[in-house]
Design an enzyme around this catalytic site. Structure first.
Site, mmCIF file in Angstrom:
data_model
loop_
_atom_site.group_PDB
_atom_site.id
_atom_site.type_symbol
_atom_site.label_atom_id
_atom_site.label_comp_id
_atom_site.label_asym_id
_atom_site.label_seq_id
_atom_site.Cartn_x
_atom_site.Cartn_y
_atom_site.Cartn_z
ATOM 1 N N CYS A 225 0.834 -1.375 -0.142
ATOM 2 C CA CYS A 225 0.148 -0.254 0.071
ATOM 3 C C CYS A 225 0.916 1.429 0.143
ATOM 4 O O CYS A 225 0.289 2.412 -0.341
ATOM 5 C CB CYS A 225 -0.890 -0.002 1.280
ATOM 6 S SG CYS A 225 0.103 0.331 2.693
ATOM 7 N N ASP B 164 2.330 2.653 2.467
ATOM 8 C CA ASP B 164 2.410 3.378 3.791
ATOM 9 C C ASP B 164 3.628 3.050 4.662
ATOM 10 O O ASP B 164 4.187 2.126 4.479
ATOM 11 C CB ASP B 164 1.101 2.780 4.519
ATOM 12 C CG ASP B 164 -0.238 3.501 4.123
ATOM 13 O OD1 ASP B 164 -0.235 4.237 3.345
ATOM 14 O OD2 ASP B 164 -1.016 2.900 4.502
ATOM 15 N N CYS C 15 -2.618 4.546 6.540
ATOM 16 C CA CYS C 15 -4.188 4.488 6.655
ATOM 17 C C CYS C 15 -4.775 4.572 8.209
ATOM 18 O O CYS C 15 -3.855 4.519 9.124
ATOM 19 C CB CYS C 15 -4.800 3.142 5.935
ATOM 20 S SG CYS C 15 -4.170 1.827 7.018
ATOM 21 N N CYS D 242 -2.117 -4.042 8.209
ATOM 22 C CA CYS D 242 -1.832 -2.515 8.809
ATOM 23 C C CYS D 242 -1.169 -2.677 10.104
ATOM 24 O O CYS D 242 -0.286 -1.886 10.555
ATOM 25 C CB CYS D 242 -2.957 -1.719 8.736
ATOM 26 S SG CYS D 242 -4.052 -1.884 7.223
HETATM 27 FE FE1 FES Z 1 -1.473 0.457 4.341
HETATM 28 FE FE2 FES Z 1 -3.143 0.125 6.102
HETATM 29 S S1 FES Z 1 -3.694 0.116 3.940
HETATM 30 S S2 FES Z 1 -1.135 0.382 6.492
#
Ligand code: FES
Length: 124
Positions: free
Chosen positions: A33, A35, A60, A104
């Site tokens: 993702c 992140d 997120c 996550c």
């Molecule tokens: Fe990337 Fe939650 S979608 S950490």
């Protein structure tokens, strides 16, 4: 979809920010993702206790909530105890996470492990 605890930690995250004189900083990213999280630890050298912990994340809502919960779970703990905190421990403490969001909670626990490994290396 999200428990009240997840919403609480998302809306009022605990221990956000940097620790200027941190003993170690863990940093990890989730390649899927994109992140990222940075996690700061202040460690008492004599008894290896986590005296302070904070995080910053570009992630997120579930990443914010799980990071916040991780900081609460390990503050005041010894490093070896902190290492036993898994993503399942975090999800349980938050009264569950939707299955699609379980990954996550890896961010914060992996950043914690990363910071502790870095700290231990400096002591070798
Ligand atoms: Fe990337 Fe939650 S979608 S950490």
């Amino acid at each position: 979809m999200y428990s009240d605890k997840v919403m609480d930690h998302f809306q009022n995250p605990r221990n956000v920010g940097e620790i200027e004189d941190a003993s170690a900083v863990g940093e990890v990213g989730n390649p899927t993702c994109g992140d990222i999280i940075k996690l700061y630890l202040k460690i008492n050298d004599s008894d290896e206790t986590i005296e302070d912990i904070s995080f910053k994340t570009f992630g997120c809502g579930a990443a914010v909530a799980t990071s916040s919960m991780v900081t609460e779970l390990v503050k005041g703990k010894k490093l070896d105890e902190a290492l036993t905190v898994s993503r399942d421990t975090v999800a349980e403490a938050l009264d569950g996470l939707p299955p699609a969001k379980m990954h996550c909670s890896n961010l914060a626990t992996d950043a914690l492990k990363n910071a502790i490994e870095k700290y231990k290396k400096t002591k070798e």
